[in-house]
Design an enzyme around this catalytic site. Sequence first.
Site, PDB file in Angstrom:
ATOM      1  N   GLY A 130      -4.493   7.055  -3.060  1.00 49.58           N
ATOM      2  CA  GLY A 130      -4.600   6.814  -4.494  1.00 49.58           C
ATOM      3  C   GLY A 130      -5.350   7.899  -5.254  1.00 49.58           C
ATOM      4  N   GLY A 138       1.889   4.114  -1.521  1.00 54.18           N
ATOM      5  CA  GLY A 138       1.294   3.235  -2.526  1.00 54.18           C
ATOM      6  C   GLY A 138       1.905   3.506  -3.887  1.00 54.18           C
ATOM      7  N   GLY A 139       1.216   4.318  -4.685  1.00 53.62           N
ATOM      8  CA  GLY A 139       1.625   4.547  -6.077  1.00 53.62           C
ATOM      9  C   GLY A 139       3.092   4.898  -6.257  1.00 53.62           C
ATOM     10  N   HIS A 180      -5.595  -2.163   6.156  1.00 57.57           N
ATOM     11  CA  HIS A 180      -5.573  -1.150   5.094  1.00 57.57           C
ATOM     12  C   HIS A 180      -7.013  -0.813   4.703  1.00 57.57           C
ATOM     13  CE1 HIS A 180      -4.939   0.697   1.182  1.00 57.57           C
ATOM     14  NE2 HIS A 180      -3.708   0.952   1.588  1.00 57.57           N
ATOM     15  N   GLU A 205      -3.850   6.888   7.516  1.00 55.16           N
ATOM     16  CA  GLU A 205      -4.093   7.057   6.088  1.00 55.16           C
ATOM     17  C   GLU A 205      -5.514   7.558   5.870  1.00 55.16           C
ATOM     18  OE1 GLU A 205      -1.356   4.422   3.593  1.00 55.16           O
ATOM     19  OE2 GLU A 205      -2.976   3.127   4.239  1.00 55.16           O
ATOM     20  N   ASN A 238       3.821   0.004  -0.290  1.00 55.39           N
ATOM     21  CA  ASN A 238       2.735  -0.963  -0.433  1.00 55.39           C
ATOM     22  C   ASN A 238       2.469  -1.113  -1.928  1.00 55.39           C
ATOM     23  OD1 ASN A 238       0.380  -2.417  -0.462  1.00 55.39           O
ATOM     24  ND2 ASN A 238      -0.908  -0.781   0.380  1.00 55.39           N
ATOM     25  N   TRP A 239       2.973  -2.216  -2.474  1.00 57.53           N
ATOM     26  CA  TRP A 239       2.841  -2.402  -3.924  1.00 57.53           C
ATOM     27  C   TRP A 239       1.426  -2.793  -4.329  1.00 57.53           C
ATOM     28  CZ3 TRP A 239       7.758  -5.979  -4.714  1.00 57.53           C
ATOM     29  CH2 TRP A 239       8.904  -5.233  -4.430  1.00 57.53           C
ATOM     30  N   LYS A 240       0.604  -3.135  -3.359  1.00 53.06           N
ATOM     31  CA  LYS A 240      -0.762  -3.609  -3.640  1.00 53.06           C
ATOM     32  C   LYS A 240      -0.688  -4.760  -4.659  1.00 53.06           C
ATOM     33  CE  LYS A 240      -2.342   1.003  -2.635  1.00 53.06           C
ATOM     34  NZ  LYS A 240      -3.456   1.943  -2.610  1.00 53.06           N
TER      35      LYS A 240
END
Length: 248
Positions: A172, A232-233, A94, A166, A9-11
Site C-alpha cells: 500500500g 491490493g490497491g 496478512h 509481501e 485482496n479487496w480489503k
Amino acid sequence: MRQVIVAGNWKMNASKEAVSTLVMGILSGMADVESKVVVCAPYPYLSQVEALITHSQLHLGAQDLNTNASGAFTGEVSANMVKDFGAEHVIVGHSERRSLYGETDEIVAEKVQVALDNGLTPLFCIGELLEERESGNTELVVSRQIQAVIDRVGIEAFKNIIVAYEPVWAIGTGVTATPQQAQDTHAFIRSMLAENDADIAQSTPILYGGSMNPTNAKELIGCEDIDGGLIGGASLKAEDFLQICKAG
Ligand code: PEP
C-alpha cells in the site's frame, strides 16, 4: 511448471454497486487470461460474488477466518461459513492482521491448519518490516514465519498452501520491491522449503505482494521463483487487475 496465480485482496473496500461493476469488468476481460485468478472479498459480499462468478474461471476467497467452527465469538466468521458461500481460498496472516490485530506466528499457523482442515487453500502471507530489512534480518523473519507453519501442519501440507511474500514496507505504499530483491527472497523461501522436501518446494506457488501494478507486474512475475501476485490497491480497478492477470 507452476501455474501463475493472481489474487486480489479487496480489503475493506466494497459496496454492492462497486462489487458488481468490478466483478463484471473482470469477467468481461477473462477470455485471454491464462493465470488462475482469485478475488478475496469482504465477508458480506461473498454471496454476491459467488453468484456473479458462477460458471466462470474466477475463484473466490475470503480475507481471514476464526479458528473456531461455531459458537460465542461475536463478530467472527468460521471456515465453514465462508465455504458455504463458495470460497475456496482464504488469506491468512496478512501483515495488517499481524500488526493491527496482534496475530502471532502461532495464531497464523493455527489459522492455516483450520483452513486446510476445512478444505480451504490458505494464501499464507509472510514478510518483513522495513527496519527488519534494513537491519539485514529479512531471511530470519520469513524463515521464522514459515517454520511456525511447518511445525504446525508439516511440510506435506504445503501441497495445498499458496505462499505470499509481501514485504510490509511495500504494501500500500507505492514502493515495490525490485525484481531482484523479490526474487532473492522468493529463492530463499523456496530453498527453505527444499530443506524439508525438494519436490514440494518446486511445486509450491510463491506469490509476490506489495504495490504490484500493471507497470511492474510483468517483470516481477517473470522472475524464476515468483509465481504470481497478491494484489491490493490495483485489484480494485478491473482494467488494472486484468492487465496484471495477463502479465503471467
Ligand atoms: C496487500 O494488501 O496484500 C497488498 C499487496 O496491497 P498493495 O497491492 O496495495 O500493496
